[in-house]
Design a protein around this motif. Structure first.
Motif, PDB file in Angstrom:
ATOM      1  N   ILE A 181       0.852  -1.192   0.000  1.00  0.00           N
ATOM      2  CA  ILE A 181       0.000   0.000   0.000  1.00  0.00           C
ATOM      3  C   ILE A 181       0.887   1.242   0.000  1.00  0.00           C
ATOM      4  O   ILE A 181       1.752   1.397   0.861  1.00  0.00           O
ATOM      5  CB  ILE A 181      -0.936   0.004   1.215  1.00  0.00           C
ATOM      6  N   ALA A 182       0.700   2.116  -0.966  1.00  0.00           N
ATOM      7  CA  ALA A 182       1.594   3.259  -1.149  1.00  0.00           C
ATOM      8  C   ALA A 182       1.544   4.211   0.044  1.00  0.00           C
ATOM      9  O   ALA A 182       0.481   4.472   0.609  1.00  0.00           O
ATOM     10  CB  ALA A 182       1.221   4.007  -2.425  1.00  0.00           C
ATOM     11  N   GLY A 183       2.736   4.718   0.416  1.00  0.00           N
ATOM     12  CA  GLY A 183       2.819   5.740   1.439  1.00  0.00           C
ATOM     13  C   GLY A 183       3.132   5.201   2.821  1.00  0.00           C
ATOM     14  O   GLY A 183       3.538   4.052   3.001  1.00  0.00           O
ATOM     15  N   SER A 184       2.907   6.056   3.796  1.00  0.00           N
ATOM     16  CA  SER A 184       3.192   5.741   5.194  1.00  0.00           C
ATOM     17  C   SER A 184       2.355   4.567   5.688  1.00  0.00           C
ATOM     18  O   SER A 184       1.240   4.315   5.210  1.00  0.00           O
ATOM     19  CB  SER A 184       2.907   6.973   6.062  1.00  0.00           C
ATOM     20  N   MET A 185       2.881   3.845   6.676  1.00  0.00           N
ATOM     21  CA  MET A 185       2.107   2.788   7.328  1.00  0.00           C
ATOM     22  C   MET A 185       0.845   3.361   7.971  1.00  0.00           C
ATOM     23  O   MET A 185      -0.098   2.628   8.247  1.00  0.00           O
ATOM     24  CB  MET A 185       2.965   2.098   8.387  1.00  0.00           C
ATOM     25  N   ALA A 186       0.826   4.670   8.197  1.00  0.00           N
ATOM     26  CA  ALA A 186      -0.361   5.308   8.767  1.00  0.00           C
ATOM     27  C   ALA A 186      -1.560   5.153   7.849  1.00  0.00           C
ATOM     28  O   ALA A 186      -2.710   5.127   8.320  1.00  0.00           O
ATOM     29  CB  ALA A 186      -0.093   6.790   9.022  1.00  0.00           C
ATOM     30  N   ILE A 187      -1.339   5.025   6.542  1.00  0.00           N
ATOM     31  CA  ILE A 187      -2.444   4.842   5.608  1.00  0.00           C
ATOM     32  C   ILE A 187      -3.076   3.478   5.837  1.00  0.00           C
ATOM     33  O   ILE A 187      -4.295   3.353   5.957  1.00  0.00           O
ATOM     34  CB  ILE A 187      -1.958   4.992   4.149  1.00  0.00           C
ATOM     35  N   ARG A 188      -2.250   2.457   5.918  1.00  0.00           N
ATOM     36  CA  ARG A 188      -2.763   1.104   6.174  1.00  0.00           C
ATOM     37  C   ARG A 188      -3.508   1.048   7.509  1.00  0.00           C
ATOM     38  O   ARG A 188      -4.560   0.416   7.619  1.00  0.00           O
ATOM     39  CB  ARG A 188      -1.617   0.105   6.162  1.00  0.00           C
ATOM     40  N   GLY A 189      -2.965   1.725   8.508  1.00  0.00           N
ATOM     41  CA  GLY A 189      -3.578   1.687   9.835  1.00  0.00           C
ATOM     42  C   GLY A 189      -4.804   2.563   9.980  1.00  0.00           C
ATOM     43  O   GLY A 189      -5.548   2.431  10.951  1.00  0.00           O
ATOM     44  N   ALA A 190      -5.032   3.451   9.017  1.00  0.00           N
ATOM     45  CA  ALA A 190      -6.123   4.415   9.145  1.00  0.00           C
ATOM     46  C   ALA A 190      -7.493   3.797   8.905  1.00  0.00           C
ATOM     47  O   ALA A 190      -8.505   4.333   9.351  1.00  0.00           O
ATOM     48  CB  ALA A 190      -5.916   5.569   8.169  1.00  0.00           C
TER      49      ALA A 190
END
Length: 235
Positions: A181-190
């Protein structure tokens, strides 16, 4: 309920009067009051699959074997041409009587604020925003603080108006699974649900569809084929 105060509930009270179980837009996949992402590489069919999902909700039809609660849908695709989107809905056998509203072709400012105004005057059960970067305004996807800040108003909208917000997103080249998933792990966790669509096979004609869930049940990996003439996806 006061959002500005910490809510204190004793375990005894909670055990005696348990909170309600999740309600779903798509059973065990997309929860009311929640958010999700559908990520895939460019030209992998993620927008095509999202339109099929939206149509299933509007018709109250099963989506890949999971039941839907028939409801109203808003489909926002800021990078697509309106005529192409409408033509695809026709190929998917939409009649025009489904409760779907469409916005395409340009990216309006303050989308979360505009959605709040719309939700204040009419019910929406599912909102599709394509793409994540464009509709949230996040310029650096690797900036976790920026990602979390941008997502906050959308989380609040979903919870306050008991809707579900689905973002279409991209995957990084050369990576597989949720790690891609592109970008920060914060995207996956959001998100409460991350759906992935990946090309497989020597010719790349087939796709692997899978989900990881905070709530509900993970959708185990299945192979999807798209009908070349209609875009209709089948397991």
């Amino acid at each position: 309920f006061d959002r500005n105060k910490i809510q204190e509930h004793s375990l005894k009270d909670l055990f005696t009067h348990p909170i309600e179980e999740h309600s779903w837009v798509i059973k065990d996949l997309l929860n009311r009051g929640g958010t999700s992402s559908l990520s895939g590489a460019p030209k992998s069919g993620k927008s095509t699959l999202t339109r099929k999902l939206a149509l299933c909700v509007a018709k109250g039809e099963d989506f890949f074997g999971r039941s839907t609660q028939k409801g109203s849908v808003m489909y926002v695709a800021v990078e697509e041409k309106l005529e192409q989107v409408i033509e695809h809905f026709k190929k998917l056998k939409a009649t025009g009587d489904e409760d779907i509203t469409v916005h395409c072709g340009f990216n309006p400012p303050n989308i979360s604020g505009q959605l709040r105004e719309i939700l204040g005057r009419r019910k929406l059960d599912l909102i599709v925003l394509d793409t994540f970067a464009k509709t949230t305004g996040v310029k650096d996807l690797n900036d976790a603080v920026a990602v979390n800040t941008a997502m906050e108003p959308f989380h609040l909208l979903a919870k306050e108006f008991d809707t579900h917000i689905l973002f279409v997103h991209h995957m990084s080249k050369g990576k597989e699974g949720a790690e891609g998933i592109a970008g920060s792990m914060a995207i996956r966790g959001a998100f409460d649900c991350n759906m992935l669509l990946e090309r497989i096979g020597a010719d790349g004609e087939k796709r692997r569809f899978v989900s990881e869930q905070r709530y509900g049940r993970d959708f185990e990996a299945h192979v999807i084929e798209f009908d070349k003439s209609t875009g209709e996806p089948t397991l």
